[in-house]
Write an enzyme that holds these catalytic residues in place. Structure first.
Site, PDB file in Angstrom:
ATOM      1  N   HIS A  75     -17.005   4.544  45.681  1.00 16.87           N
ATOM      2  CA  HIS A  75     -17.604   5.784  46.181  1.00 16.87           C
ATOM      3  C   HIS A  75     -19.099   5.886  45.912  1.00 16.87           C
ATOM      4  CE1 HIS A  75     -13.307   6.313  46.030  1.00 16.87           C
ATOM      5  NE2 HIS A  75     -13.389   7.379  46.778  1.00 16.87           N
ATOM      6  N   HIS A 134     -11.012  -0.498  51.009  1.00 20.31           N
ATOM      7  CA  HIS A 134     -10.753   0.799  50.394  1.00 20.31           C
ATOM      8  C   HIS A 134     -10.123   1.720  51.447  1.00 20.31           C
ATOM      9  CE1 HIS A 134     -11.299   3.481  46.938  1.00 20.31           C
ATOM     10  NE2 HIS A 134     -11.171   4.407  47.865  1.00 20.31           N
ATOM     11  N   ALA A 135      -8.981   2.301  51.125  1.00 20.19           N
ATOM     12  CA  ALA A 135      -8.214   3.075  52.107  1.00 20.19           C
ATOM     13  C   ALA A 135      -9.026   4.253  52.656  1.00 20.19           C
ATOM     14  CB  ALA A 135      -6.943   3.611  51.448  1.00 20.19           C
ATOM     15  N   GLU A 175      -3.179   9.106  52.189  1.00 21.63           N
ATOM     16  CA  GLU A 175      -3.922   8.955  53.447  1.00 21.63           C
ATOM     17  C   GLU A 175      -3.268   9.764  54.557  1.00 21.63           C
ATOM     18  OE1 GLU A 175      -6.839   7.740  53.393  1.00 21.63           O
ATOM     19  OE2 GLU A 175      -6.610   7.005  51.339  1.00 21.63           O
TER      20      GLU A 175
HETATM   21  C1  KAF Z   1      -6.934   9.519  44.468  1.00 24.30           C
HETATM   22  C2  KAF Z   1      -5.571   9.459  44.323  1.00 24.30           C
HETATM   23  C3  KAF Z   1      -5.010   8.584  43.406  1.00 24.30           C
HETATM   24  C4  KAF Z   1      -5.820   7.764  42.633  1.00 24.30           C
HETATM   25  C5  KAF Z   1      -7.176   7.836  42.792  1.00 24.30           C
HETATM   26  C6  KAF Z   1      -7.733   8.699  43.714  1.00 24.30           C
HETATM   27  C7  KAF Z   1      -9.182   8.771  43.884  1.00 24.30           C
HETATM   28  C8  KAF Z   1      -9.800   7.867  44.901  1.00 24.30           C
HETATM   29  C9  KAF Z   1     -10.017   6.461  44.352  1.00 24.30           C
HETATM   30  O1  KAF Z   1     -10.901   6.300  43.514  1.00 24.30           O
HETATM   31  O2  KAF Z   1      -9.303   5.535  44.736  1.00 24.30           O
HETATM   32  N1  KAF Z   1      -9.005   7.799  46.121  1.00 24.30           N
HETATM   33  C10 KAF Z   1      -9.518   7.324  47.264  1.00 24.30           C
HETATM   34  O3  KAF Z   1     -10.665   6.912  47.330  1.00 24.30           O
HETATM   35  C11 KAF Z   1      -8.623   7.294  48.507  1.00 24.30           C
HETATM   36  C12 KAF Z   1      -9.452   7.106  49.776  1.00 24.30           C
HETATM   37  C13 KAF Z   1      -9.761   8.396  50.554  1.00 24.30           C
HETATM   38  O4  KAF Z   1      -8.604   8.780  51.264  1.00 24.30           O
HETATM   39  O5  KAF Z   1      -9.995   9.449  49.670  1.00 24.30           O
HETATM   40  C14 KAF Z   1     -10.947   8.196  51.519  1.00 24.30           C
HETATM   41  C15 KAF Z   1     -12.250   7.739  50.814  1.00 24.30           C
HETATM   42  C16 KAF Z   1     -13.291   7.437  51.826  1.00 24.30           C
HETATM   43  C17 KAF Z   1     -13.293   6.215  52.460  1.00 24.30           C
HETATM   44  C18 KAF Z   1     -14.273   5.927  53.412  1.00 24.30           C
HETATM   45  C19 KAF Z   1     -15.240   6.861  53.720  1.00 24.30           C
HETATM   46  C20 KAF Z   1     -15.231   8.092  53.074  1.00 24.30           C
HETATM   47  C21 KAF Z   1     -14.247   8.373  52.123  1.00 24.30           C
HETATM   48  N2  KAF Z   1     -11.211   9.473  52.142  1.00 24.30           N
HETATM   49  C22 KAF Z   1     -10.964   9.681  53.458  1.00 24.30           C
HETATM   50  O6  KAF Z   1     -10.562   8.797  54.182  1.00 24.30           O
HETATM   51  C23 KAF Z   1     -11.184  11.057  53.981  1.00 24.30           C
HETATM   52  C24 KAF Z   1     -11.637  12.093  53.178  1.00 24.30           C
HETATM   53  C25 KAF Z   1     -11.842  13.369  53.701  1.00 24.30           C
HETATM   54  C26 KAF Z   1     -11.569  13.610  55.021  1.00 24.30           C
HETATM   55  C27 KAF Z   1     -11.111  12.598  55.820  1.00 24.30           C
HETATM   56  C28 KAF Z   1     -10.915  11.322  55.311  1.00 24.30           C
HETATM   57 ZN    ZN Z   2      -8.499  10.710  50.230  1.00 23.55          ZN
END
Ligand code: KAF
Ligand code: ZN
Length: 615
Positions: A419, A258-259, A289
């Site tokens: 999540h 997961h990115a 990202e």
């Molecule tokens: C977003 C955009 C398009 C489609 C869907 C989404 C929602 C969501 C999903 O369900 O896929 N998007 C993400 O989860 C992208 C990953 C991230 O960049 O939000 C990531 C999630 C994460 C991964 C590991 C530990 C914690 C959170 N968030 C970050 O890397 C992050 C967030 C806030 C500050 C710094 C980094």
């Molecule tokens: Zn994000």
């Protein structure tokens, strides 16, 4: 112990804010070290289960699919109803089912921790990050404003899915089976664009094929994104970013695919971890990202507690905001990914449909995840109701149904979404999907653009520098002031609103309303698709009455009244638990190793019964 500083009476608001932030401990408030360790162990165990889960083929248990790329590709590419079902169900059996018990333990400990810090429950603590007293009310209003658009998209897509899968599998007035929308969680629907394209004879605006044709790889996608951030006057990715980022899935070790974006808070050490695939969806994710990284770089001069998004939704919105410009046909044409650019209202509708499948389809999903979690944390949803409540919300908001019956004692479908086991709040994405359009509108108008919002590429405006520097100014503030202050810097406004997103999609709204003249909007909650037990690897209890899904067989829990799902003969094999055999003649069983253990018995399944034959 009396506080050493009477910070609550400080007159300097910034210093006071700093103190209030560093004195909030969150889950670290758990004083019992053993419990804190237990909490951390639960979190890493859940993440481990999620990132290593696999679904194995029913007829070849040694061949197994990972979530990424195997099962995700299956959900994105297959149009075979039962194959999709296998992938959908297989992932929930592999991940969700194994997480329910751990998750309920986690909820208890997490609540105990934040209570030590003065919060009522974990959800209340999470919501406090928004510093908005009526947050839930505001979000509900926005959700209501957007619901008609979602319902129109839903009704249109449902009609197209009837054309693909037939009226028996997709009911014209029912919710949509959850596995037909091109995504493991039905959260974004861009992958079924080809099934629902409004004007199939007009040029496609999906650039995946062109990316592959031009030999794109992950690095090139990141370079393209970095170039756009520069073009908009943002800080370029530092050299170490390029050295330390994980661009693709390594083949020598297991990783969480997961990115994510990482700030090491030291010497500009920032990195992305992503298992990038060459397609349009991941091109947008790369921008997403990189938006996190850009925020890290912009607020790096702030004191540590302020090195965060103005609120969590801001952090999620930055990259998506820039991707709104990048995704326009005009921009894709400029960077050579869209060979022909035609000005045609039908092509516009094709484009807006593609955007709606990503942005509008997501809204109810983004909204409901934490509706579910907040109720789990505040105790109104108890463990025995986890799955039932989950599906109530999924049906109520998204208008989808599980394609196979769920088992309330075993299934934990919320756990199949990253999540939840990774304990990352989700309402931030709903907030992001709303405010990114407000930011986009502001950037476009600052850049001097005056046309339709959905066609705006902010980098093409004569005053793009003004737009870029306002964006940077907002990002540089980090969390040093309440979010409306930052919001005002870019937008001139202080409130979240659905107006910008509705303006962006206005032409599509008109078009959808015409298409749906004869459709019933919404869905009646009672309908579920027919389920072919045997066709998807299930089997029927000996007494014949009941279908048992593959994961229920030989799991130590009695599902059949006659206990044939746990029949020791069926379940024992020389190497432990048996997998499911779906054989249609004794010869096939003969060649399997079961016969070595039970040389005088042959058993096989027919559509209704498990037959055991004495040789
Ligand atoms: C977003 C955009 C398009 C489609 C869907 C989404 C929602 C969501 C999903 O369900 O896929 N998007 C993400 O989860 C992208 C990953 C991230 O960049 O939000 C990531 C999630 C994460 C991964 C590991 C530990 C914690 C959170 N968030 C970050 O890397 C992050 C967030 C806030 C500050 C710094 C980094
Ligand atoms: Zn994000």
């Amino acid at each position: 112990m009396p506080p050493e500083y009477d910070w609550e009476n400080f007159s300097n608001v910034t210093v006071k804010r700093l103190f209030s932030m560093i004195t909030t401990l969150g889950t670290a408030a758990l004083e019992d070290e053993e419990k804190l360790e237990q909490l951390n162990n639960l979190l890493s165990e859940m993440e481990e289960i999620y990132s290593t889960g696999q679904a194995c083929e029913y007829d070849d248990p040694k061949t197994c699919l990972d979530l990424n790329p195997g099962l995700e590709d299956c959900m994105a590419d297959s149009t075979d109803y039962n194959r999709l079902l296998f992938c959908w169900e297989g992932w929930r059996d592999a991940a969700g089912r194994r997480l329910g018990d751990l998750y309920s333990q986690f909820v208890e400990l997490s609540n105990e921790a934040v209570r030590a810090d003065g919060w009522n429950d974990t959800g209340e603590y999470w919501r406090s990050w928004y510093e908005t007293a009526d947050l839930q009310q505001q979000l509900e209003t926005i959700y209501q404003d957007l619901q008609p658009l979602y319902q129109n998209l839903h009704a249109y897509v449902r009609r197209k899915l009837i054309n693909t899968y037939g009226a028996e599998m997709v009911n014209a007035e029912g919710p949509i089976p959850a596995h037909l929308l091109g995504n493991m969680w039905a959260q974004t629907w861009g992958n079924i664009y080809k099934l629902v394209i409004p004007f199939p004879n007009k040029p496609s605006i999906d650039v995946t094929d062109e990316m592959v044709r031009q030999g794109y790889d992950a690095r090139r996608m990141f370079n393209l994104s970095d170039e756009f951030f520069r073009e908009m006057g943002q800080i370029p990715m530092p050299g170490s970013f390029w050295d330390r980022t994980m661009f693709v899935r390594p083949d020598d070790r297991e990783v969480v695919c997961h990115a994510s974006a990482w700030d090491f808070y030291l010497d500009n050490d920032v990195r992305i971890k992503m298992c990038t695939k060459v397609n349009q969806e991941d091109l947008v994710t790369v921008h997403h990202e990189m938006g996190h990284i850009e925020y890290f770089l912009q607020y790096a001069h702030q004191p540590l507690p302020f090195r965060e998004g103005a609120n969590p939704g801001f952090h999620e919105a930055v990259g998506d905001l820039l991707a709104l410009s990048v995704s326009t046909p005009a921009h894709l044409n400029k960077v050579g990914l869209l060979p022909e650019l035609v000005d045609d209202p039908e092509v516009d509708i094709n484009f807006l449909m593609q955007m709606a499948l990503e942005k509008i389809a997501f809204l109810p999903f983004g909204y409901l995840i934490d509706q579910w979690r907040w109720r789990v944390f505040d105790g109104s949803t108890t463990k025995d109701k986890y799955n039932e409540e989950w599906w109530k919300l999924r049906t109520q908001y998204q208008g989808i149904v599980p394609p196979v019956p769920r088992n309330p004692d075993k299934d934990f479908d919320a756990g199949s979404k990253y999540h939840v086991p990774a304990n990352t709040p989700y309402i931030r994405y709903f907030v992001s999907f709303v405010i990114q359009f407000q930011f986009h509108e502001a950037m476009c108008s600052l850049s001097g653009y005056t046309g339709d919002l959905h066609k705006c590429d902010a980098s093409a405006g004569a005053m793009k520098d003004v737009a870029g520097s306002r964006l940077a100014e907002m990002l540089r503030m980090g969390k040093s002031q309440p979010w409306p202050e930052a919001f005002e810097v870019l937008t001139g406004d202080r409130e979240m609103s659905a107006a910008a997103i509705l303006q962006y999609f206005a032409p599509l709204i008109d078009w959808l309303e015409k298409q749906n003249e004869n459709e019933t909007l919404g869905w009646n909650n009672g309908w579920t698709p027919p389920y072919d037990c045997e066709g998807t690897g299930g089997f029927t209890c000996l007494e014949g009455s009941r279908c048992v899904r593959p994961a229920d067989k030989c799991d130590g829990i009695q599902d059949c009244d006659d206990n044939s799902d746990e029949d020791p003969i069926l379940c024992e094999t020389p190497n432990g638990r048996s997998s499911i055999y779906r054989a249609f003649s004794c010869d096939m069983i003969y060649s399997g190793n079961n016969m070595e253990a039970y040389p005088d018995i042959c058993f096989f399944f027919t559509s209704k019964h498990l037959l055991t034959i004495k040789l």
